[in-house]
Design an enzyme around this catalytic site. Structure first.
Site, PDB file in Angstrom:
ATOM      1  CG  ASP A   1      -2.170   0.918   0.914  1.00 28.43           C
ATOM      2  OD1 ASP A   1      -2.076   1.763   0.000  1.00 28.43           O
ATOM      3  OD2 ASP A   1      -3.201   0.793   1.603  1.00 28.43           O
TER       4      ASP A   1
HETATM    5  C1  BGC Z   1      -4.939   3.368  -0.062  1.00 27.32           C
HETATM    6  C2  BGC Z   1      -5.017   2.387  -1.213  1.00 27.32           C
HETATM    7  C3  BGC Z   1      -4.837   3.137  -2.498  1.00 27.32           C
HETATM    8  C4  BGC Z   1      -3.509   3.864  -2.459  1.00 27.32           C
HETATM    9  C5  BGC Z   1      -3.192   4.637  -3.711  1.00 27.32           C
HETATM   10  C6  BGC Z   1      -3.719   4.241  -0.117  1.00 27.32           C
HETATM   11  O1  BGC Z   1      -3.810   5.262   0.791  1.00 27.32           O
HETATM   12  O2  BGC Z   1      -5.003   2.666   1.144  1.00 27.32           O
HETATM   13  O3  BGC Z   1      -6.236   1.730  -1.197  1.00 27.32           O
HETATM   14  O4  BGC Z   1      -4.929   2.273  -3.580  1.00 27.32           O
HETATM   15  O5  BGC Z   1      -3.542   4.785  -1.384  1.00 27.32           O
HETATM   16  O6  BGC Z   1      -4.010   5.746  -3.836  1.00 27.32           O
END
Ligand code: BGC
Length: 735
Positions: free
Chosen positions: A262
């Site tokens: 993530d």
């Molecule tokens: C989120 C993800 C997301 C990523 C990219 C993170 O903060 O938890 O779900 O895909 O950001 O935007």
């Protein structure tokens, strides 16, 4: 003669060319051959470059060899607007307005796997057109508490339902040469303390509740990517977690795709190398701030990794495994044979979104048959509530979208009413203004004084002479509501909507409450209101879909993918668990008793049960019968139940099958969903619904043995129209 020469010449030419064409460029060669061929051409530096980001949402290819970059996009409800190379802010492109699809809770509420496939196919086409080869979605974290700010991005509280729905979504996406990146693996069930909270949960709950949808995504959906979550498990961050990523995902489940961190979930080079992470994204470089730019070379899997290899502290084996996975991703997507080109913002995609929305909307209560609205008799429609006009595709965190258009509920209702009825709108309540999303240096908005009383009184006055009042409220995508980064602080509706609803009901008994949310809300006024609808976040076509259901063009058939408890204490995470934990640890004391499993165990009546949803017609269930009374663990059981539409219009019913184990060595839930079918019946039509179940419907995870077991003894199949409305039962013995 000349022809023969030309032929010989071209055969020779082809052969020469074929000899010279590297295997990795031959899209007809098997993927694994291409992977090995490409791998041996790469320098160490090129390998390292491929396993971490080069911008907020991309990682480099190998320009020297013509291997393209990887481009990721959120996900999971539409293709996110382009952001700047190295900033989170919007790039202000004018060609990136997408179709916003319904939130995944709405999709789950359709209980219709073919719509999950349509969803995946459509969003995959949008991703492909926008040159994204990885879609950051779908999300399948289990709905453990109604306070989780991201529940709207997930598929509800039941592992079976989420497993059945996620598989066709992935297939649909990947049929476009776009990888689905299933998130957030694993145990990311709250936003509060998400970056560091260490989840303590039994092996049994892990396997029975929190992992099945991921397992189905990997083994049946054949997902090409998975996203490690922010939180910790066994005191290790889940984006580099030995047990989750190496032992379970890669070894037990044979996952051959990429594990993507993530954004900002990587914290340590050695753990990242050793514990299963393949690609690092979004790292906040000094581990404190996310504002530093162009620091990609300092990512944990960048120079620090290279240094370790060069110093001889680690060898290239694990690196090669990661690079193989990245190459496999590229050959499956950007360099696939018969590559697809996709389509974007199309009327077909909007129609798909509308269809999903229409099937997902849940009619919770309809006591006086106030719905569907009879347009011949209804002349004055009053719409009250901010959610009738507020954009719901914007906000909520990383799933926020720039939609090509968005039909608000008010617009949808006005269009549908046409010149047959007058539609008036009063706001009734108001939420504070929020900062503009994804805009650099966005100013704090000027907050004006919200006069709650005045807004409420205006609505009450207007309600008095309306033929019908459609209150459209609920939550929104503001921070602290249905929004990434924080949880809600309580179960109640915000902005004093409860008082408004109670007053509207007093002056006008024809008040319909329509909740827009991705989460359960408390309804202290439930006995004063005859008609209640859960309408989710439905994207581009939200208003049209809602109007179709309200006016009866579509007969509602959605069923709740999670329980609406009367109060927070009726939820296991709150009654037994120590939600939200102490900032360091969070213990899932409720264990396997999540959602309806908890309410069943404690004998608590829900406000609205898991699986509940009404129709404008009525379905009558006959007695269930089984083809055997005794069976062995290797045999299948076939259960049949006649279901008849005894109303006057066609409609759809989700027939649900739950298993009740009469006696077991370990405690088990009173019932667990193990089958469902959505059937479409004309007025008067009857269908025999048939389910076939096997040991997978009967087993449970025994922690002490570390395996799924089936125990002999008495079982019952319970067939119902919701988890709280069991219509018929049939018993059998497992020998
Ligand atoms: C989120 C993800 C997301 C990523 C990219 C993170 O903060 O938890 O779900 O895909 O950001 O935007």
């Amino acid at each position: 003669m000349r022809k023969i020469f030309t032929l010989l010449f071209s055969i020779a030419g082809c052969a020469m060319f074929a000899q010279q064409t590297p295997v990795y460029l031959n899209s007809n060669a098997p993927v694994e051959d291409r992977v090995e061929d490409a791998l041996q051409r790469l320098t160490l530096e090129e390998k390292i470059a491929m396993i971490h980001a080069q911008s907020k949402f991309s990682s480099p290819g190998v320009p020297r060899l013509g291997i393209p970059e990887n481009w990721m996009s959120d996900g999971p409800h539409g293709i996110r607007a382009e952001v700047l190379w190295d900033e989170w802010y919007g790039a202000n492109w004018t060609n990136d307005s997408c179709i916003a699809f319904p939130a995944l809770t709405a999709l789950a509420a359709t209980w219709n796997p073919s719509l999950a496939e349509l969803y995946g196919k459509s969003i995959g086409e949008e991703a492909r057109y926008r040159n994204k080869n990885v879609l950051l979605g779908p999300g399948v974290n289990i709905y453990r508490t109604p306070l989780n700010g991201r529940n709207f991005e997930y598929m509800g509280e039941d592992p079976f339902l989420a497993s059945i729905m996620v598989v066709p979504y992935i297939r649909g996406v990947q049929s476009n040469n776009v990888a689905a990146c299933v998130k957030h693996f694993a145990l990311n069930n709250q936003e509060k303390y998400r970056d560091n909270i260490n989840v303590i949960v039994s092996e049994r709950a892990l396997h029975e509740i929190y992992l099945p949808a991921f397992k189905a995504a990997v083994q049946q959906g054949k997902a090409w990517a998975i996203m490690g979550s922010y939180n910790c498990y066994k005191q290790q961050h889940c984006s580099h977690n030995q047990y989750l990523l190496n032992d379970i995902l890669k070894q037990k489940w044979n996952f051959d795709g990429v594990v993507i961190s993530d954004w900002g979930a990587t914290h340590d080079t050695k753990e990242a190398i050793n514990n299963g992470l393949d690609m690092e994204f979004g790292t906040w470089i000094d581990d404190v701030t996310w504002e530093k730019t162009n620091e990609y070379d300092e990512y944990f899997l960048a120079r620090p990794y290279l240094r370790l290899i060069k110093n001889g502290e680690t060898n290239e084996d694990l690196l090669n495994d990661k690079v193989r996975r990245v190459l496999r991703l590229i050959f499956r997507t950007n360099m696939a044979s018969n590559k697809i080109y996709g389509s974007f913002g199309s009327p077909e995609h909007a129609a798909a979104g509308r269809k999903i929305a229409e099937e997902g909307i849940v009619l919770l209560k309809n006591n006086n048959n106030l719905l569907p609205i009879d347009i011949e008799k209804t002349k004055k429609i009053l719409v009250v509530g901010e959610n009738a006009v507020k954009s719901m595709v914007i906000g909520g965190g990383s799933s926020s979208l720039k939609a090509k258009y968005e039909i608000s509920p008010l617009k949808g209702i006005t269009l549908r009413a046409g010149n047959k009825a007058e539609v008036k709108f009063v706001r009734g309540y108001e939420s504070p203004a929020t900062k503009e999303q994804d805009v650099k240096d966005a100013k704090e908005p000027q907050q004006k004084e919200i006069d709650v009383e005045a807004l409420r009184n205006e609505a009450i006055a207007a309600a008095q002479d309306a033929d019908i009042v459609l209150f459209i409220g609920g939550l929104n995508k503001n921070d602290g509501q249905d929004c990434e980064g924080n949880d809600r602080t309580n179960l109640n509706l915000p902005y004093e909507q409860d008082a408004l609803i109670t007053n509207l009901a007093k002056v006008n008994p024809n008040t319909v409450v329509i909740i827009i949310s991705g989460n359960a809300v408390a309804m202290p006024w439930v006995n004063q209101i005859n008609t209640i609808v859960e309408a989710w976040y439905n994207g581009t076509e939200a208003g049209n879909a809602l109007a179709s259901v309200l006016f009866g063009d579509v007969n509602p058939s959605g069923k709740l993918p999670f329980t609406f408890p009367v109060q927070l204490q009726d939820n296991g995470a709150h009654a037994a668990g120590d939600y939200p934990g102490d900032g360091k640890n969070e213990t899932y004391n409720e264990d396997i008793f999540v959602g309806y499993r908890w309410l069943d165990k404690e004998n608590i009546r829900p406000l609205f049960a898991f699986g509940h949803g009404l129709s404008y017609t009525t379905f009558q269930y006959g007695d269930a019968t089984a083809d055997k009374t005794k069976l062995t663990a290797d045999e299948q059981l076939t259960v049949s139940v006649p279901v008849k539409n005894i109303g006057t219009r066609e409609g759809a019913e989700v027939v649900q099958l739950y298993i009740n184990d009469k006696k077991s060595s370990l405690p088990r839930p009173i019932k667990e969903l193990k089958g469902f079918q959505k059937i479409y019946l004309k007025a008067g039509e009857e269908q025999i619904v048939t389910f076939t179940i096997d040991r997978n419907a009967l087993n449970y995870y025994d922690d002490s043995k570390g395996e799924w077991i089936v125990e002999t003894g008495e079982f019952e199949v319970w067939i119902g129209s919701s988890s709280a409305d069991i219509k018929t039962k049939v018993g059998f013995e497992l020998q």
